[in-house]
Design an enzyme around this catalytic site. Structure first.
Site, short mmCIF file in Angstrom:
data_model
loop_
_atom_site.label_atom_id
_atom_site.label_comp_id
_atom_site.label_asym_id
_atom_site.label_seq_id
_atom_site.Cartn_x
_atom_site.Cartn_y
_atom_site.Cartn_z
N GLU A 357 -10.21 -6.17 -4.16
CA GLU A 357 -10.29 -5.36 -5.39
C GLU A 357 -10.38 -3.87 -5.07
O GLU A 357 -11.12 -3.12 -5.72
CB GLU A 357 -11.42 -5.87 -6.30
CG GLU A 357 -11.13 -7.32 -6.70
CD GLU A 357 -11.74 -7.80 -7.99
OE1 GLU A 357 -12.27 -6.98 -8.74
OE2 GLU A 357 -11.68 -9.02 -8.24
N1 CAA Z 1 -7.68 2.30 -16.19
C1 CAA Z 1 -6.60 2.67 -16.95
N2 CAA Z 1 -5.60 3.43 -16.45
C2 CAA Z 1 -5.69 3.81 -15.16
C3 CAA Z 1 -6.77 3.47 -14.32
C4 CAA Z 1 -7.80 2.69 -14.90
N3 CAA Z 1 -8.86 2.31 -14.16
N4 CAA Z 1 -6.57 3.98 -13.10
C5 CAA Z 1 -5.41 4.64 -13.14
N5 CAA Z 1 -4.88 4.53 -14.39
C6 CAA Z 1 -3.64 5.15 -14.89
C7 CAA Z 1 -3.71 6.65 -14.66
O1 CAA Z 1 -4.37 7.31 -15.74
C8 CAA Z 1 -2.25 7.00 -14.57
O2 CAA Z 1 -1.71 7.06 -15.86
P1 CAA Z 1 -0.97 8.41 -16.39
O3 CAA Z 1 0.14 8.65 -15.39
O4 CAA Z 1 -0.49 8.05 -17.75
O5 CAA Z 1 -2.00 9.47 -16.34
C9 CAA Z 1 -1.64 5.79 -13.90
O6 CAA Z 1 -2.53 4.71 -14.11
C10 CAA Z 1 -1.43 5.99 -12.41
O7 CAA Z 1 -2.70 6.31 -11.85
P2 CAA Z 1 -2.85 7.06 -10.46
O8 CAA Z 1 -1.93 8.26 -10.46
O9 CAA Z 1 -4.29 7.28 -10.21
O10 CAA Z 1 -2.23 5.97 -9.46
P3 CAA Z 1 -2.11 5.95 -7.88
O11 CAA Z 1 -0.81 5.40 -7.51
O12 CAA Z 1 -2.49 7.28 -7.32
O13 CAA Z 1 -3.18 4.82 -7.46
C11 CAA Z 1 -5.31 3.90 -6.80
C12 CAA Z 1 -4.50 4.87 -7.72
C13 CAA Z 1 -6.74 4.10 -7.25
C14 CAA Z 1 -5.16 4.24 -5.36
C15 CAA Z 1 -4.83 2.46 -7.11
O14 CAA Z 1 -3.53 2.25 -6.61
C16 CAA Z 1 -5.75 1.41 -6.53
O15 CAA Z 1 -6.78 1.13 -7.10
N6 CAA Z 1 -5.35 0.80 -5.38
C17 CAA Z 1 -6.05 -0.34 -4.84
C18 CAA Z 1 -5.39 -1.60 -5.29
C19 CAA Z 1 -6.37 -2.72 -5.48
O16 CAA Z 1 -7.50 -2.53 -5.87
N7 CAA Z 1 -5.89 -3.93 -5.25
C20 CAA Z 1 -6.72 -5.07 -5.47
C21 CAA Z 1 -5.97 -6.29 -5.26
S1 CAA Z 1 -6.50 -7.56 -6.31
C22 CAA Z 1 -7.76 -8.38 -5.60
O17 CAA Z 1 -8.23 -8.06 -4.56
C23 CAA Z 1 -8.29 -9.48 -6.47
C24 CAA Z 1 -8.54 -10.72 -5.77
O18 CAA Z 1 -7.76 -11.66 -5.82
C25 CAA Z 1 -9.86 -10.92 -5.12
#
Ligand code: CAA
Length: 376
Positions: A357
């Site tokens: 996550e």
């Molecule tokens: N809620 C709503 N919208 C969101 C958000 C949130 N929490 N976070 C980002 N957004 C929106 C942003 O507002 C943006 O929208 P706009 O362009 O309209 O403003 C859009 O999404 C893109 O956001 P970012 O520019 O911040 O995106 P990014 O490419 O820079 O990535 C990141 C951000 C935080 C690095 C994200 O990619 C991330 O969290 N990466 C990790 C992935 C992850 O957690 N994977 C988990 C795998 S699932 C798992 O593990 C489950 C399991 O089975 C156990």
């Protein structure tokens, strides 16, 4: 804790000690998930805790959900994480799905008859989730899914999958979210991963080859899939933190009990200051993690969603779980390294909490971005 919280904690403590604990060593070794345990947890109301009662859930706040999950995690991360991820699927359907989707998919998930899985990661897009490559191409009456998803918790066991796939341009705005069901033509499972920990919880690759998904299975609007995925993680990261709290609490419990009865140099090893300081630090870090996780959950319940706090809770509680479980193995020494005691399993189970996550490095990225926004 209020009366309701004491009641859930006691009920789950009894359940895990009678129904989960006796099989955990063996099930971890054999990579065996017992569906009947999950179903029974469902009958007791613990598989749809945060989902509204209208869809068969218990309508509980996140604070109470975290308390329940950390209690289950004391005996089994496998069942706790299965509930946590299945709950994230429910949150997504409940918050972004339409009424038909909620009525169709939520009751089986909330009741524990079925399990939900969340499918975002791919072999070439883990932390950079917005670069995912699986495609969903529009066709008459629906979409054709192609590509593969990696490291999917509960894949094979789950019936309902939330799948993020590209329907448009590169980057986050070209992603959409779909409900995909086990058994759909063109949807197959890859090999079951052999893992260091979480061994009773299956993890698999899933593959799509011209898998037809009807229009009615699109969640929210085309292009909103990244937001759908990220918003699910906001809550999911707090619950992963609560798993860390439960695991660390159990490991500390094992370490203190063992050190009080284990004699060396004619006294209990607890009485050596070197070990006392270790256990004092373990207890302090555990308490700090608990406060952070429950504060994040409380703010969430009050409608003050704080991504920064959610990431801090996940980061702190899972790093603490890793440290505390590692120290517990050290305190138990030789036996701690064997499966005679459960602490070596706890140490193996803790590791992936720092990865799933969003790795703890990604949590720091989220925290730093929030700080920047706050100060700009
Ligand atoms: N809620 C709503 N919208 C969101 C958000 C949130 N929490 N976070 C980002 N957004 C929106 C942003 O507002 C943006 O929208 P706009 O362009 O309209 O403003 C859009 O999404 C893109 O956001 P970012 O520019 O911040 O995106 P990014 O490419 O820079 O990535 C990141 C951000 C935080 C690095 C994200 O990619 C991330 O969290 N990466 C990790 C992935 C992850 O957690 N994977 C988990 C795998 S699932 C798992 O593990 C489950 C399991 O089975 C156990």
């Amino acid at each position: 804790m209020n009366e309701f919280q004491v009641e859930i904690k006691n009920q789950l403590e009894k359940f895990r000690l009678n129904k989960i604990e006796p099989f955990m060593e063996e099930d971890d070794h054999n990579e065996n998930f017992r569906m009947e345990i999950f179903t029974e947890l469902g009958q007791l109301g613990f598989t749809g805790m945060g989902t509204p009662e209208a869809y068969g859930g218990a309508g509980m706040g996140l604070e109470d959900v975290c308390l329940a999950l950390s209690e289950i995690a004391k005996s089994s991360i496998a069942y706790a994480v299965t509930i946590s991820v299945s709950s994230m699927v429910q949150t997504i359907i409940n918050e972004w799905g339409n009424e038909d989707q909620k009525k169709k998919y939520l009751p089986a998930l909330t009741s524990g008859q079925e399990i939900g899985a969340y499918c975002l990661s791919e072999s070439s897009s883990g932390s950079d989730a917005a670069s995912l490559k699986a495609t969903a191409k529009k066709t008459e009456g629906g979409y054709l899914l192609n590509g593969a998803k990696m490291w999917i918790t509960s894949a094979g066991l789950a019936k309902t999958y939330i799948v993020m796939a590209r329907t448009g341009e590169e980057g986050s705005k070209g992603i959409s979210a779909f409900i995909v069901r086990d058994g759909m033509e063109g949807f197959t499972y890859g090999k079951k991963e052999r893992k260091m920990g979480w061994r009773a919880s299956p993890t698999r690759e899933i593959q799509f080859q011209n898998c037809f998904v009807p229009d009615e299975n699109l969640i929210a609007k085309e292009g909103e899939g990244f937001k759908v995925a990220m918003s699910g993680l906001d809550k999911g990261r707090i619950t992963i933190g609560s798993l860390g709290v439960g695991l660390a609490e159990r490991a500390l419990d094992e370490a203190v009990k063992y050190s009080l009865q284990r004699q060396q140099f004619k006294k209990a090893i607890f009485d050596f200051q070197g070990l006392q300081f270790m256990m004092a630090d373990m207890a302090t870090e555990l308490e700090a993690s608990r406060l952070l996780v429950f504060e994040a959950a409380k703010q969430f319940d009050q409608g003050r969603l704080q991504q920064k706090l959610a990431s801090m809770a996940k980061l702190k509680a899972t790093d603490t779980a890793m440290k505390v479980t590692t120290d517990a193995v050290q305190i138990l020494g030789g036996v701690g390294y064997t499966s005679e005691y459960p602490v070596e399993r706890f140490m193996r189970d803790a590791k992936v909490l720092q990865i799933v996550e969003g790795t703890n490095q990604i949590q720091r990225v989220v925290i730093a971005r929030c700080l920047k926004k706050q100060y700009q």
